[in-house]
Enzyme design. Structure first.
Site, PDB file in Angstrom:
ATOM      1  N   LYS A 117      -8.963   6.008   8.751  1.00  0.00           N
ATOM      2  CA  LYS A 117      -8.231   6.349   9.950  1.00  0.00           C
ATOM      3  C   LYS A 117      -7.198   7.387   9.679  1.00  0.00           C
ATOM      4  CE  LYS A 117      -5.309   2.203   9.340  1.00  0.00           C
ATOM      5  NZ  LYS A 117      -5.335   0.768   9.765  1.00  0.00           N
TER       6      LYS A 117
ATOM      7  N   TYR B 245      23.996  20.332   5.652  1.00  0.00           N
ATOM      8  CA  TYR B 245      24.339  19.855   7.000  1.00  0.00           C
ATOM      9  C   TYR B 245      25.192  18.798   7.067  1.00  0.00           C
ATOM     10  CZ  TYR B 245      20.871  22.811   9.743  1.00  0.00           C
ATOM     11  OH  TYR B 245      20.280  23.699  10.157  1.00  0.00           O
TER      12      TYR B 245
HETATM   13  C1  LIG Z   1      -5.546   0.065   8.819  1.00  0.00           C
HETATM   14  C2  LIG Z   1      -6.449  -1.217   8.607  1.00  0.00           C
HETATM   15  C3  LIG Z   1      -6.913  -1.565   7.415  1.00  0.00           C
HETATM   16  C4  LIG Z   1      -6.474  -1.059   6.026  1.00  0.00           C
HETATM   17  O1  LIG Z   1      -5.521  -1.636   5.610  1.00  0.00           O
HETATM   18  P1  LIG Z   1      -4.725  -1.164   4.193  1.00  0.00           P
HETATM   19  O2  LIG Z   1      -3.521  -1.775   4.227  1.00  0.00           O
HETATM   20  O3  LIG Z   1      -4.356   0.294   4.433  1.00  0.00           O
HETATM   21  O4  LIG Z   1      -5.776  -1.280   3.153  1.00  0.00           O
HETATM   22  C5  LIG Z   1      -7.802  -2.678   7.558  1.00  0.00           C
HETATM   23  N1  LIG Z   1      -7.984  -3.303   8.731  1.00  0.00           N
HETATM   24  C6  LIG Z   1      -7.545  -2.944   9.839  1.00  0.00           C
HETATM   25  C7  LIG Z   1      -7.978  -3.698  10.977  1.00  0.00           C
HETATM   26  C8  LIG Z   1      -6.479  -1.853   9.784  1.00  0.00           C
HETATM   27  O5  LIG Z   1      -6.221  -1.677  11.167  1.00  0.00           O
END
Ligand SMILES: *Cc1c(COP(=O)(O)O)cnc(C)c1O
Length: 392
Positions: free
Chosen positions: A52, A277
């Protein structure tokens, strides 16, 4: 990318000559991390890949292509758009699940691209059921239950209501029950056991109706909680990309990312004074300051003004002053003049100062550092070796 010839036909520089920073993604390390997770989980657990958010900022297409070529059979994305892109990248074979579930009227897209919806609300279940019955399709789905995180998934009560209604899942063909852990990176947190027990109870009930249903609970850190958490499918993301799934222990994963920023100017301070800054930092007389071509617009978070460090010529160099949009200043007083030169590079993320180190310095997590990485870098991908048997 800009072309190498100008409108007048003149040769121009290469993109890498123009870039302020280089991002190198080691696809071989990602594939090896996937194998490390597979070995950890054993032969009865399918290690999928969560890709994702553009594969945690590292590039959906090259990352998914490398993992699919290595034999990864299950991918998880958040949005349908990502799922459709992914289907074109990996071809018809691998399973693709869409974690955020189906928006209204997108059921046919799931069917068209063979994307498995994750049904997390009674509305998801009902919409999918209506579609399946109307179109007479037998489309696989995943049912997500909430085991204590209160983020996404059917509550225990909603789940029981659907299960005790003989029409509750009518027309659906759920292949998996899944849930998500809230505290897997804290192995001693009591949530891990209570979520496991809640999940087992719901799975037992689910299998009275769907005896062949598979189960999935673990993310990256969940894989390291132990075999009880593995079930049939694990869903690691961060660990594939080199983030430590066991923050209390040494990182079992290989580093994946190198990010280096180009030095534009090196200044020997002749009069003590302010840096950056807000005049938030000051430099003593004789100090040496290197300014690099990267800032918070590139994902080098402004919070790193307080505690960020880079590496130049093998030497740790602290950020000095506030991070600007396109520029960051480092104290390179300890680096020999021969190395602290314009055109040189400071490692912002490396094997030495890792993604997790940068995150700690910014008061965040590696996930946010990776998904904040900007789009102005020159990106390079180190290829994964093609393995016999995985060739298709
Ligand atoms: C993002 C996500 C994962 C992966 O999690 P990690 O901690 O990056 O391994 C797995 N399952 C769901 C439902 C998620 O939203």
């Amino acid at each position: 990318m800009l072309s190498r010839t100008s409108p007048s036909g003149r040769n121009v520089s290469r993109p890498e000559d123009r870039a302020g920073a280089f991002l190198t993604v080691d696809l071989a390390a990602i594939v090896e991390n996937w194998r490390i997770l597979k070995r950890r989980a054993g032969p009865n657990c399918d290690i999928g890949s969560v890709v994702k958010a553009d594969a945690y900022g590292l590039g959906l297409e090259p990352v998914a292509r490398a993992l699919a070529a290595a034999g990864c059979k299950t991918f998880y994305v958040a949005h349908l758009d990502g799922a459709i892109v992914l289907r074109n990248v990996v071809g018809p074979g691998p399973r693709i699940a869409c974690l955020n579930g189906p928006n209204r009227d997108t059921e046919r897209d799931h069917v068209a691209f063979n994307i498995i919806p994750v049904l997390s609300t009674p509305e998801h279940v009902r919409a999918w059921q209506n579609y399946a019955l109307k179109e007479e399709v037998l489309q696989e789905s995943i049912v997500q239950v909430d085991t204590g995180m209160n983020r996404l998934g059917l509550t225990a009560r909603e789940f029981q209501a659907l299960m005790s209604d003989s029409d509750g899942f009518l027309g659906l063909h759920p292949q998996m029950l899944m849930s998500h852990l809230a505290c897997a990176d804290e192995p001693h947190h009591r949530m891990n056991r209570s979520q496991l027990e809640a999940f087992r109870t719901m799975l037992g009930l689910f299998r009275t109706r769907f005896p062949d249903a598979k189960a999935s609970l673990a993310n990256s850190s969940g894989v390291y909680l132990g075999p009880e958490w593995h079930f049939d499918y694990a869903r690691p993301g961060a660990a594939l990309y080199g983030v430590n799934p066991t923050p209390e222990k040494p990182n079992p994963m290989l580093p994946v990312v190198n990010l280096k920023a180009r030095i534009i100017q090196v200044r020997r301070v002749d009069t003590p004074g302010a840096v950056g800054y807000g005049a938030a930092a000051s430099a003593r007389e004789g100090a040496k300051i290197a300014t690099v071509s990267m800032g918070y617009a590139d994902g080098y978070l402004r919070a790193l003004g307080a505690a960020g460090v880079g590496i130049l010529d093998g030497i740790k160099v602290p950020v000095l002053g506030r991070v600007s949009m396109d520029l960051t200043t480092f104290d390179v007083s300890n680096v020999p003049d021969s190395a602290a030169v314009p055109g040189g590079f400071i490692d912002m993320i490396s094997h030495v100062v890792t993604v997790d180190d940068v995150a700690r310095a910014a008061g965040t997590i590696g996930y946010e550092i990776l998904t904040s990485l900007g789009h102005r870098f020159h990106r390079r991908y180190l290829p994964a070796p093609v393995t016999a048997g995985a060739r298709s």
